[in-house]
Design an enzyme around this catalytic site. Structure first.
Site, PDB file in Angstrom:
ATOM      1  N   GLY A  90       0.364  -1.092   0.066  1.00 32.74           N
ATOM      2  CA  GLY A  90       0.336   0.039  -0.057  1.00 32.74           C
ATOM      3  C   GLY A  90       1.052   1.305   0.274  1.00 32.74           C
ATOM      4  O   GLY A  90       0.387   1.735   0.889  1.00 32.74           O
ATOM      5  N   ALA A  91       1.889   0.970  -0.592  1.00 31.63           N
ATOM      6  CA  ALA A  91       3.004   2.271  -1.106  1.00 31.63           C
ATOM      7  C   ALA A  91       2.598   3.678  -1.062  1.00 31.63           C
ATOM      8  O   ALA A  91       2.812   4.720  -0.804  1.00 31.63           O
ATOM      9  CB  ALA A  91       4.198   2.152  -2.226  1.00 31.63           C
ATOM     10  N   ILE A  96      -0.002   6.950   5.271  1.00 29.59           N
ATOM     11  CA  ILE A  96       1.353   7.039   5.965  1.00 29.59           C
ATOM     12  C   ILE A  96       2.360   6.596   5.637  1.00 29.59           C
ATOM     13  O   ILE A  96       3.570   6.580   5.748  1.00 29.59           O
ATOM     14  CB  ILE A  96       0.648   5.994   6.694  1.00 29.59           C
ATOM     15  N   SER A 144      -4.920  -1.828   3.335  1.00 29.70           N
ATOM     16  CA  SER A 144      -6.272  -1.651   3.930  1.00 29.70           C
ATOM     17  C   SER A 144      -7.301  -0.518   3.731  1.00 29.70           C
ATOM     18  O   SER A 144      -6.405   0.493   3.794  1.00 29.70           O
ATOM     19  CB  SER A 144      -6.118  -1.750   5.390  1.00 29.70           C
ATOM     20  N   TYR A 198     -15.332   0.166   9.996  1.00 28.90           N
ATOM     21  CA  TYR A 198     -13.830  -0.277   9.815  1.00 28.90           C
ATOM     22  C   TYR A 198     -12.961  -0.550  11.063  1.00 28.90           C
ATOM     23  O   TYR A 198     -12.303  -0.973  11.022  1.00 28.90           O
ATOM     24  CB  TYR A 198     -13.522   1.558   9.364  1.00 28.90           C
ATOM     25  N   LYS A 250     -10.406  -3.434  11.516  1.00 35.31           N
ATOM     26  CA  LYS A 250      -8.600  -3.580  11.901  1.00 35.31           C
ATOM     27  C   LYS A 250      -9.112  -4.594  12.789  1.00 35.31           C
ATOM     28  O   LYS A 250      -7.631  -5.113  12.511  1.00 35.31           O
ATOM     29  CB  LYS A 250      -8.125  -2.058  12.474  1.00 35.31           C
ATOM     30  N   SER A 269      -8.311  10.338   6.681  1.00 34.52           N
ATOM     31  CA  SER A 269      -7.525  11.124   8.277  1.00 34.52           C
ATOM     32  C   SER A 269      -7.763  12.568   7.567  1.00 34.52           C
ATOM     33  O   SER A 269      -7.644  13.778   8.338  1.00 34.52           O
ATOM     34  CB  SER A 269      -5.885  11.474   8.522  1.00 34.52           C
TER      35      SER A 269
HETATM   36  P1  NAP Z   1      -4.846   5.182   2.847  1.00 29.78           P
HETATM   37  O1  NAP Z   1      -4.033   6.464   2.495  1.00 29.78           O
HETATM   38  O2  NAP Z   1      -6.265   6.007   2.058  1.00 29.78           O
HETATM   39  O3  NAP Z   1      -3.979   3.942   1.931  1.00 29.78           O
HETATM   40  C1  NAP Z   1      -4.451   2.867   1.966  1.00 29.78           C
HETATM   41  C2  NAP Z   1      -3.482   1.999   0.693  1.00 29.78           C
HETATM   42  O4  NAP Z   1      -4.466   0.667   1.464  1.00 29.78           O
HETATM   43  C3  NAP Z   1      -3.438   2.622   0.121  1.00 29.78           C
HETATM   44  O5  NAP Z   1      -2.522   2.422  -0.357  1.00 29.78           O
HETATM   45  C4  NAP Z   1      -4.263   1.458  -0.937  1.00 29.78           C
HETATM   46  O6  NAP Z   1      -4.208   1.878  -2.379  1.00 29.78           O
HETATM   47  C5  NAP Z   1      -4.186   0.631  -0.006  1.00 29.78           C
HETATM   48  N1  NAP Z   1      -5.510  -0.804  -0.393  1.00 29.78           N
HETATM   49  C6  NAP Z   1      -6.581  -0.415  -0.287  1.00 29.78           C
HETATM   50  N2  NAP Z   1      -7.055  -1.135  -1.161  1.00 29.78           N
HETATM   51  C7  NAP Z   1      -6.326  -2.115  -1.100  1.00 29.78           C
HETATM   52  C8  NAP Z   1      -6.601  -3.328  -2.078  1.00 29.78           C
HETATM   53  N3  NAP Z   1      -7.807  -4.346  -2.121  1.00 29.78           N
HETATM   54  N4  NAP Z   1      -5.726  -3.983  -2.268  1.00 29.78           N
HETATM   55  C9  NAP Z   1      -4.240  -2.980  -2.324  1.00 29.78           C
HETATM   56  N5  NAP Z   1      -4.011  -1.981  -1.483  1.00 29.78           N
HETATM   57  C10 NAP Z   1      -5.019  -1.405  -1.098  1.00 29.78           C
HETATM   58  O7  NAP Z   1      -5.087   5.396   4.462  1.00 29.78           O
HETATM   59  P2  NAP Z   1      -4.052   5.891   5.911  1.00 29.78           P
HETATM   60  O8  NAP Z   1      -4.257   6.442   6.247  1.00 29.78           O
HETATM   61  O9  NAP Z   1      -1.971   5.215   4.929  1.00 29.78           O
HETATM   62  O10 NAP Z   1      -3.820   4.466   5.449  1.00 29.78           O
HETATM   63  C11 NAP Z   1      -2.800   3.079   6.120  1.00 29.78           C
HETATM   64  C12 NAP Z   1      -3.846   2.059   7.143  1.00 29.78           C
HETATM   65  O11 NAP Z   1      -2.685   3.093   8.593  1.00 29.78           O
HETATM   66  C13 NAP Z   1      -4.386   1.152   6.967  1.00 29.78           C
HETATM   67  O12 NAP Z   1      -3.939  -0.021   7.325  1.00 29.78           O
HETATM   68  C14 NAP Z   1      -5.134   1.997   7.735  1.00 29.78           C
HETATM   69  O13 NAP Z   1      -5.759   1.318   8.541  1.00 29.78           O
HETATM   70  C15 NAP Z   1      -3.735   1.987   9.205  1.00 29.78           C
HETATM   71  N6  NAP Z   1      -4.004   3.392   9.976  1.00 29.78           N
HETATM   72  C16 NAP Z   1      -4.814   4.767   9.595  1.00 29.78           C
HETATM   73  C17 NAP Z   1      -5.227   5.416  10.175  1.00 29.78           C
HETATM   74  C18 NAP Z   1      -5.379   6.824   9.900  1.00 29.78           C
HETATM   75  O14 NAP Z   1      -5.704   7.815  10.820  1.00 29.78           O
HETATM   76  N7  NAP Z   1      -4.869   7.306   9.321  1.00 29.78           N
HETATM   77  C19 NAP Z   1      -5.465   5.281  12.104  1.00 29.78           C
HETATM   78  C20 NAP Z   1      -4.358   4.097  12.265  1.00 29.78           C
HETATM   79  C21 NAP Z   1      -4.366   3.065  11.168  1.00 29.78           C
HETATM   80  P3  NAP Z   1      -4.665   2.581  -3.649  1.00 29.78           P
HETATM   81  O15 NAP Z   1      -3.637   4.043  -3.423  1.00 29.78           O
HETATM   82  O16 NAP Z   1      -4.582   1.551  -4.540  1.00 29.78           O
HETATM   83  O17 NAP Z   1      -6.146   2.658  -3.617  1.00 29.78           O
END
Ligand code: NAP
Length: 346
Positions: free
Chosen positions: A4-5, A9, A79, A155, A159, A204
């Protein structure tokens, strides 16, 4: 390897890894989508590390073997983090999170070089609703979310179900050549701070835009979040990966802040000319109109609005995480929103 690069995050994780000179195998769903990967190429151009992009989808069980080949550390961040815009929560959130974790970790079991897995979990895996805190002074790593379901806080459910699946697969390793990889989970609260990409759909980024654009001008519910800066979350992933003694879960929360605290900090730092919310909406009003205004249910409102929320972050500090003040996180985040033209500078 970082899954998910393209994400909010993960962008910072990849940046810190490249700055430290690592070779990073980064998976994205579409390596040719400029909006998802251009910022990663730009970072790789000016840092000592090497970036290799791979195509992988959480629901494609075989897609993680090639990117993992030769890696010693896996950081699994991919995710879905969306709170609305779907009709089937299981398909949109739970299946990709849980089946994706299973697919990635089954590939980890086949990868002989792998030593350490760092999973991006969440405080959503620690608690479901603020009322779960009953009787506790603060949530700790010993707590698990037992109140979320696919129908209530899906959601959060995605998790906790994904993290449980990860521990199950980890614990099932036996003897040699099993037990090759150990597992560290990073459990961040609500992540804020500047984004290296405009393309992320991370939930976020939406709240700050709503505040800056005046969508919440008439007030905010009395909701408290455990907040953490995205740069600390990324650093914690590196500490979790490269600190030999790191083990288990690490809650990443700098401070508990209410939505009104966030608005007050922004007003102090950016001025009254922006339409940041100035008051709390009384709970009965949130109860009456909330479900028509956003992705919240009355059950969520009754169990979260008006309740305190506290987290014990001492374990993360023993890992080496140092937290910057929330004001600085919000300043850097909103400054970037203005620079990117997402909110008009006044
Ligand atoms: P984000 O920018 O939406 O990143 C999510 C990533 O997951 C994206 O790179 C997305 O890829 C990928 N993804 C989603 N569905 C996928 C699939 N079917 N196959 C492959 N890749 C997939 O959100 P983020 O905030 O950085 O979240 C990253 C992680 O941190 C997640 O696990 C999230 O639950 C966790 N987290 C986030 C927060 C927060 O407040 N942001 C807090 C706690 C935990 P695409 O670019 O291809 O869509």
């Amino acid at each position: 390897m970082v899954t998910g690069a393209s994400g909010y995050i993960a962008g910072w994780i990849v940046r810190y890894l490249l700055e430290a000179g690592h070779t990073v195998h980064a998976t994205v769903r579409d390596p040719h989508k400029a909006a998802s990967v251009d910022h990663l190429h730009a970072i790789a151009d000016v840092t000592p590390g090497t970036l290799k992009l791979f195509k992988a989808d959480l629901l494609d069980a075989d897609s993680f073997d090639a990117p993992m080949a030769g890696c010693d550390v896996l950081m699994h961040t991919a995710s879905p983090f969306v709170l609305d815009g779907f009709t089937d929560a299981n398909e949109a959130l739970v299946r990709p999170a849980v089946e994706g974790t299973r697919n990635v970790l089954n590939a980890a079991n086949r990868c002989e070089t792998l030593k350490r897995v760092v999973l991006t979990s969440s405080v959503a895996s620690v608690y479901g609703d603020a009322t779960d805190m009953k009787g506790k002074s603060a949530f700790t790593e010993a707590d698990w979310n037992t109140t979320s379901t696919v129908d209530h806080n899906p959601y959060q459910y995605s998790k906790v179900a994904a993290e449980r699946e990860a521990w199950k697969i980890h614990d099932a390793q036996t003897g040699e050549p099993g037990s090759r990889w150990d597992l560290v989970t990073i459990n961040p609260g609500m992540v804020y701070g500047p984004s290296l990409t405009n393309a992320s759909h991370s939930a976020s980024i939406g709240t700050l835009l709503d505040m800056g654009r005046g969508k919440l001008r008439s007030g905010v519910p009395d909701l408290v979040y455990g907040m953490v800066d995205v740069r600390e979350v990324a650093q914690a992933h590196l500490l979790g990966a490269f600190t030999t003694e790191a083990e288990g879960r690490y809650i990443l929360v700098s401070e508990s802040v209410s939505m009104l605290d966030i608005a007050a900090s922004l007003r102090r730092q950016f001025g009254k000319q922006y339409p940041f919310p100035m008051m709390k909406v009384p709970k009965p009003v949130v109860w009456a109109v909330g479900p028509f205004m956003g992705p919240v249910t009355r059950k969520f409102i009754s169990r979260n609005v008006g309740y305190p929320l506290r987290f014990d972050n001492r374990r993360s500090q023993t890992l080496g995480v140092t937290y910057r003040p929330v004001d600085d996180t919000l300043r850097d985040h909103f400054e970037q929103v203005l620079e990117d033209g997402l909110v008009r500078r006044r």
